[in-house]
Scaffold this active site. Structure first.
Site, PDB file in Angstrom:
ATOM      1  N   HIS A 343       0.762  -1.272   0.187  1.00 31.17           N
ATOM      2  CA  HIS A 343       0.386  -0.145   0.072  1.00 31.17           C
ATOM      3  C   HIS A 343       0.832   0.980  -0.132  1.00 31.17           C
ATOM      4  O   HIS A 343      -0.087   2.567   0.424  1.00 31.17           O
ATOM      5  CB  HIS A 343      -0.657   0.202   1.595  1.00 31.17           C
ATOM      6  CG  HIS A 343      -2.453  -1.068   1.282  1.00 31.17           C
ATOM      7  ND1 HIS A 343      -2.914  -0.830   0.983  1.00 31.17           N
ATOM      8  CD2 HIS A 343      -1.667  -2.256   1.662  1.00 31.17           C
ATOM      9  CE1 HIS A 343      -4.041  -2.009   1.211  1.00 31.17           C
ATOM     10  NE2 HIS A 343      -2.722  -2.747   1.328  1.00 31.17           N
ATOM     11  N   LYS A 521      -8.769  13.681   4.997  1.00 28.38           N
ATOM     12  CA  LYS A 521      -7.690  12.545   4.478  1.00 28.38           C
ATOM     13  C   LYS A 521      -6.424  13.259   5.810  1.00 28.38           C
ATOM     14  O   LYS A 521      -6.388  13.905   6.442  1.00 28.38           O
ATOM     15  CB  LYS A 521      -6.781  12.641   3.708  1.00 28.38           C
ATOM     16  CG  LYS A 521      -6.257  13.809   3.053  1.00 28.38           C
ATOM     17  CD  LYS A 521      -5.971  13.562   1.230  1.00 28.38           C
ATOM     18  CE  LYS A 521      -6.539  13.672   0.142  1.00 28.38           C
ATOM     19  NZ  LYS A 521      -6.804  12.694  -0.506  1.00 28.38           N
ATOM     20  N   ARG A 522      -5.879  11.378   6.255  1.00 26.05           N
ATOM     21  CA  ARG A 522      -4.609  11.952   7.229  1.00 26.05           C
ATOM     22  C   ARG A 522      -4.072  13.319   6.819  1.00 26.05           C
ATOM     23  O   ARG A 522      -4.062  13.330   5.380  1.00 26.05           O
ATOM     24  CB  ARG A 522      -3.633  10.272   6.819  1.00 26.05           C
ATOM     25  CG  ARG A 522      -4.351   9.407   8.147  1.00 26.05           C
ATOM     26  CD  ARG A 522      -4.653   9.827   9.186  1.00 26.05           C
ATOM     27  NE  ARG A 522      -3.828  10.452  10.604  1.00 26.05           N
ATOM     28  CZ  ARG A 522      -3.270   9.046  11.209  1.00 26.05           C
ATOM     29  NH1 ARG A 522      -4.147   8.087  11.425  1.00 26.05           N
ATOM     30  NH2 ARG A 522      -2.244   9.025  11.563  1.00 26.05           N
ATOM     31  N   LYS A 527       0.179  14.668   1.347  1.00 32.60           N
ATOM     32  CA  LYS A 527      -0.714  14.855   0.537  1.00 32.60           C
ATOM     33  C   LYS A 527      -1.235  15.981   0.777  1.00 32.60           C
ATOM     34  O   LYS A 527      -2.103  16.540  -0.788  1.00 32.60           O
ATOM     35  CB  LYS A 527      -1.629  14.134   1.612  1.00 32.60           C
ATOM     36  CG  LYS A 527      -2.051  12.650   1.919  1.00 32.60           C
ATOM     37  CD  LYS A 527      -2.516  12.001   2.979  1.00 32.60           C
ATOM     38  CE  LYS A 527      -2.748  10.594   2.751  1.00 32.60           C
ATOM     39  NZ  LYS A 527      -3.356   9.985   1.882  1.00 32.60           N
ATOM     40  N   THR A 629      -8.811   6.468  -1.592  1.00 33.08           N
ATOM     41  CA  THR A 629      -9.973   5.478  -2.009  1.00 33.08           C
ATOM     42  C   THR A 629     -10.877   6.490  -1.689  1.00 33.08           C
ATOM     43  O   THR A 629     -12.542   6.578  -2.399  1.00 33.08           O
ATOM     44  CB  THR A 629     -10.308   4.534  -1.038  1.00 33.08           C
ATOM     45  OG1 THR A 629      -9.991   4.896   0.322  1.00 33.08           O
ATOM     46  CG2 THR A 629      -9.664   3.158  -1.605  1.00 33.08           C
ATOM     47  N   LYS A 633     -14.822   7.972  -3.474  1.00 31.97           N
ATOM     48  CA  LYS A 633     -16.007   8.555  -2.967  1.00 31.97           C
ATOM     49  C   LYS A 633     -16.706   9.560  -3.578  1.00 31.97           C
ATOM     50  O   LYS A 633     -17.954   9.492  -3.424  1.00 31.97           O
ATOM     51  CB  LYS A 633     -15.941   8.184  -1.313  1.00 31.97           C
ATOM     52  CG  LYS A 633     -15.831   6.839  -0.694  1.00 31.97           C
ATOM     53  CD  LYS A 633     -15.350   6.752   0.470  1.00 31.97           C
ATOM     54  CE  LYS A 633     -14.086   5.762   0.731  1.00 31.97           C
ATOM     55  NZ  LYS A 633     -13.996   5.471   2.048  1.00 31.97           N
TER      56      LYS A 633
HETATM   57  C1  F58 Z   1      -3.394   3.641   1.594  1.00 25.48           C
HETATM   58  N1  F58 Z   1      -2.619   3.255   3.099  1.00 25.48           N
HETATM   59  C2  F58 Z   1      -2.443   4.333   1.476  1.00 25.48           C
HETATM   60  N2  F58 Z   1      -1.680   2.886   4.953  1.00 25.48           N
HETATM   61  O1  F58 Z   1      -2.307   5.203   1.525  1.00 25.48           O
HETATM   62  C3  F58 Z   1      -3.854   4.990  -0.040  1.00 25.48           C
HETATM   63  O2  F58 Z   1      -2.997   5.742  -1.296  1.00 25.48           O
HETATM   64  C4  F58 Z   1      -4.257   3.603  -0.277  1.00 25.48           C
HETATM   65  O3  F58 Z   1      -5.845   4.551  -1.479  1.00 25.48           O
HETATM   66  C5  F58 Z   1      -5.162   2.761   0.991  1.00 25.48           C
HETATM   67  O4  F58 Z   1      -4.339   2.184   1.794  1.00 25.48           O
HETATM   68  C6  F58 Z   1      -5.682   1.377   0.688  1.00 25.48           C
HETATM   69  O5  F58 Z   1      -4.444   0.776  -0.440  1.00 25.48           O
HETATM   70  C7  F58 Z   1      -2.667   3.666   4.353  1.00 25.48           C
HETATM   71  O6  F58 Z   1      -3.805   3.981   5.201  1.00 25.48           O
HETATM   72  C8  F58 Z   1      -1.579   3.066   7.197  1.00 25.48           C
HETATM   73  O7  F58 Z   1      -1.716   3.980   7.323  1.00 25.48           O
HETATM   74  C9  F58 Z   1      -0.572   2.581   7.258  1.00 25.48           C
HETATM   75  C10 F58 Z   1      -1.289   2.648   8.890  1.00 25.48           C
HETATM   76  C11 F58 Z   1       0.280   1.981   9.818  1.00 25.48           C
HETATM   77  C12 F58 Z   1       1.404   2.110   9.551  1.00 25.48           C
HETATM   78  C13 F58 Z   1       1.975   2.279   8.309  1.00 25.48           C
HETATM   79  C14 F58 Z   1       1.045   2.609   7.488  1.00 25.48           C
END
Ligand code: F58
Length: 791
Positions: A343, A521-522, A527, A629, A633
């Site tokens: 991811h 988003k985070r 970003k 994602t 939405k």
């Molecule tokens: C997200 N990753 C990607 N990681 O940033 C986003 O582009 C993608 O759409 C999504 O995954 C689904 O594939 C993500 O959310 C985390 O939150 C991890 C949590 C644990 C530590 C490392 C990052």
């Protein structure tokens, strides 16, 4: 339904209707719904067991499921019935639904994807089990104090979590530490610590209740509650050591989406839930009288990122040490079971454990990792190493132990092949596949946007709920004035709902006629929320200078949390809030521009913001956002995207058409190229009077008069490094925003573009994504009876 609610109120909660609180009503309603879920769930579980179907096991550290009452009622087709029953009882269904806490067992996209996948698996009738951790505290709650983020613990379990069933009988020993002895070619692990993993099951019911799967979350229990002998000696601390370890393991979700903190505990969490899950699936397989060598025919194990990557060594350990398989046989067998989803390309998010730490916590697994490494080096001399510079590299381990590795958008998958796993890809050219992410339309259109989904169903029927491609039937209507008016009326009602909420919660007046421009988003530098707030300042400057120049009124809406230890992200939050306070109090621009940043963004808030958005901000530095994602939405709910060619934006633009997407910025290749030019940021700033002015204002303390130097550091990073190329993309972002302003003025045309977005999003259903995984990676099919019913 009414009788059931009253029965649960009386016998489940010990209350009579006259003295029941909203909480009591919610519990009674939830129990009534749960009974109906169970009636679908048990037959599904029995059918999967009887038919010996291959099962999918989805291992994820995070499941960001949000509220469930409405989701469950909707999938069971019981929303109207529940509403009517409660109304007969003098209760308001909507109020009751809102009483439910938002189960935030995840950080962001990765956890929400897992939740959408569970919904699609159940709807498609694919026998599956989600495995994760039952955290006592989910993602922290965010508050703003004087514009700065403060974190408070989240407490979703303080109230009864009605959806789950505790399974005290499902219990596995999870061991850590100690040492390994070898006798007669056999390894004996003598661990130092043990905890018990116990299961909590939540049914996941697909559309119309046709199929039900299970989300099994593990909680840790001490092996013995406390050591009575130590206690009696007065040694209270060591008496409760094992209890403390067990409690700590499931205490909190790691809120850090960049760096790993609390390393040892995080590693223990990962091993804890992975080991429990692997033991559980082996037990299920063996109880069926299977030969362990046939496990790959019965189990497809998907690793949601590297967090469960220890699954490879763990499965091998159990096969070799407990089931007596040879090492090479075990490795091959494990590989046939495992798939790994990547991811992120961000180097700081790729997990690496110091070898000494890994070996101290999991000594037997370190031996197995060495065997995996040796085996791979033997077969592919000089190939990338799992053990490198004193670290165990979990990405390489996951890659080598999986038969398929997938990226989450077409661009991301290409970049995975070219960058992080370039060398491994050359050795295993068939292994990497793409599975572009998707979202469940049942939550992200049907439930969260009743105004629009009712309109759509009235026009084309409800086939889109299980076949999102049906939305294409709306495309010809982009020339139909009456339908477009209805489409915009639905948007308008969602915007009014949001405006009322913003007024009530934050005391800010926003005009539903303005363009609602949303970035949720985070908070992360890649970003680029800071680019958005800089653009907001630039727009404000222009509006102030010429307030009568026919501006499109805007409401800039932000939402998102920063990792508690991520200093720059927290500065960005502070800046947004400072800018909001300045702009929102400016009498000159009060009807033209507002900035709104409600604290504690979560799934529930997303469900309100997304249907009300006109413009979706997807502005990451190209090459950095694996997929996104939220972008899907928004487009599904009729917002236009302003975005870079990053992640799934690329595919969204292809589907909705370039003319219905506001594109700007450098491409991923151009980003890499630009970084090779020293001083690229200064050059961009020197060429842009607009940027110079904004930075000047910030540095002078225009937005922080009580503390003028507050953002000197932040502004300095733009001049000195600007790794995420805000300065290089800024002017083109600004100009593209003005194009969006112009487009918004032509309401009919905007409506056509927005409608075309909605109508073109069929591809982005998580049902399509799951079918892709099922075909390319898991080799499972939907149960024929469920597939038929769905036709
Ligand atoms: C997200 N990753 C990607 N990681 O940033 C986003 O582009 C993608 O759409 C999504 O995954 C689904 O594939 C993500 O959310 C985390 O939150 C991890 C949590 C644990 C530590 C490392 C990052």
């Amino acid at each position: 339904m009414k009788n059931d609610i009253l029965r649960h109120l009386r016998y489940g909660l010990g209350k009579d209707a006259a003295h029941s609180s909203t909480y009591d009503w919610r519990m009674a309603l939830s129990r009534a719904l749960r009974d109906r879920m169970v009636d679908h769930w048990i037959p599904s579980t029995q059918a999967a067991y009887k038919s010996k179907s291959k099962r999918v096991y989805y291992l994820s550290m995070e499941f960001l499921i949000g509220r469930l009452v409405e989701d469950m009622a909707s999938n069971l087709g019981l929303v109207d019935e529940a509403r009517a029953a409660l109304s007969d009882l003098g209760q308001d269904y909507d109020l009751i639904v809102k009483d439910e806490p938002d189960a935030a067992l995840g950080n962001g996209g990765l956890g929400r994807l897992a939740a959408c996948f569970m919904d699609s698996l159940a709807t498609l009738g694919i026998p599956a089990m989600g495995y994760g951790i039952r955290y006592e505290h989910g993602l922290f709650e965010q508050d703003f104090v004087e514009g700065q983020q403060v974190e408070r613990p989240e407490t979703w379990l303080q109230q009864d979590h009605i959806w789950e069933f505790e399974r005290p009988e499902v219990e596995y020993r999870i061991t850590f530490g100690g040492h390994v002895e070898h006798h007669h070619d056999k390894a004996h692990w003598h661990p130092g610590e043990t905890v018990l993993a116990t299961a909590y099951d939540t049914p996941v019911i697909g559309w119309k209740g046709r199929w039900g799967n299970t989300l099994r979350l593990w909680a840790a229990q001490p092996v013995k509650v406390f050591d009575l002998a130590s206690f009696n000696r007065g040694d209270y601390l060591s008496a409760s050591r094992s209890e403390a370890l067990a409690r700590t393991i499931c205490r909190v979700l790691y809120p850090d989406d960049t760096t790993e903190t609390g390393k040892e505990l995080r590693l223990k969490q990962e091993y804890f839930f992975t080991s429990a899950s692997i033991q559980d699936l082996i037990r299920r397989f063996m109880s069926d009288g299977g030969d362990i060598r046939n496990l790959p025919d019965a189990a497809a194990i998907q690793l949601n990122d590297t967090h469960p990557a220890i699954a490879g060594p763990e499965l091998i350990r159990l096969l070799v040490d407990d089931h007596g398989l040879k090492m090479d046989e075990a490795m091959a067998l494990a590989r046939r079971c495992l798939g790994y989803t990547n991811h992120t390309l961000l180097p700081e998010a790729l997990e690496r454990w110091p070898e000494w730490l890994f070996g101290r916590v999991l000594p037997r697994h370190l031996e197995i990792v060495r065997e995996i490494e040796d085996d791979h080096q033997r077969r592919f001399p000089g190939s990338p190493r799992i053990l490198e510079h004193g670290n165990v590299c979990m990405g390489e381990l996951a890659f080598i132990m999986a038969h398929k590795v997938n990226g989450v958008s077409a661009l991301h998958t290409e970049l995975v092949k070219q960058t992080v796993f370039a060398d491994l890809h050359k050795l295993h050219p068939q292994r990497i596949v793409n599975e572009t992410n998707g979202i469940t339309q049942r939550r992200w259109l049907k439930t969260c946007n009743p105004a629009l989904s009712t309109l759509i169903t009235g026009q084309i029927g409800d086939g889109w709920i299980t076949d999102l491609d049906e939305l294409a039937k709306l495309k010809p209507l982009s020339g139909d004035a009456q339908f477009k008016d209805a489409f915009m009326a639905a948007k308008r009602s969602n915007k009014e709902r949001l405006s009322n909420w913003v007024k009530a919660e934050m005391g800010i007046d926003i005009d539903p006629a303005a363009m609602f421009d949303v970035q949720i988003k985070r908070i992360h530098e890649y970003k680029r929320q800071h680019m958005n707030i800089l653009e907001t300042i630039a727009l404000w400057n222009e509006m102030k200078a010429r307030p009568d120049a026919g501006w499109t009124p805007r409401v800039k809406i932000f939402g998102g949390k920063a990792a508690p230890g991520y200093y720059v992200a927290k500065e960005i939050i502070h800046l947004i809030n400072d800018v909001a306070a300045t702009i929102n109090n400016d009498p000159v621009t009060k009807d033209l521009l507002k900035v709104v940043y409600p604290p504690n963004y979560n799934v529930t808030m997303a469900e309100m913001l997304i249907p009300a958005a006109d413009l979706s901000e997807q502005i990451s530095t190209a090459g950095k956002e694996a997929s996104g994602t939220g972008n899907m939405k928004f487009a599904l709910n009729g917002a236009l995207t302003i975005g870079t060619l990053d992640g799934a934006n690329v595919e969204i633009r292809e589907h909705v058409g370039a003319e219905n997407f506001f594109l700007f910025g450098l491409t991923a290749d151009e980003v890499m190229e630009r970084r090779t030019h020293p001083g690229y940021a200064r050059a961009a700033i020197d060429a842009s009077p607009r940027m110079q002015r904004i930075f000047g204002q910030i540095v002078e303390g225009r937005f922080s008069p009580q503390d003028p130097s507050r953002y000197h550091g932040l502004v300095g990073t733009f001049y000195d490094s600007d790794y995420f190329l805000v300065t290089c993309d800024f002017d083109s972002y600004y100009d593209t925003q003005r194009r969006a302003d112009e487009a918004f003025k032509n309401e009919r045309n905007w409506a056509a573009m927005a409608l075309t977005n909605t109508a073109s999003m069929g591809f982005f259903s998580s049902d399509r994504t799951i079918k892709g995984y099922a075909k390319d990676i898991w080799h499972v099919g939907p149960r024929p009876d469920v597939a038929e019913a769905a036709e």
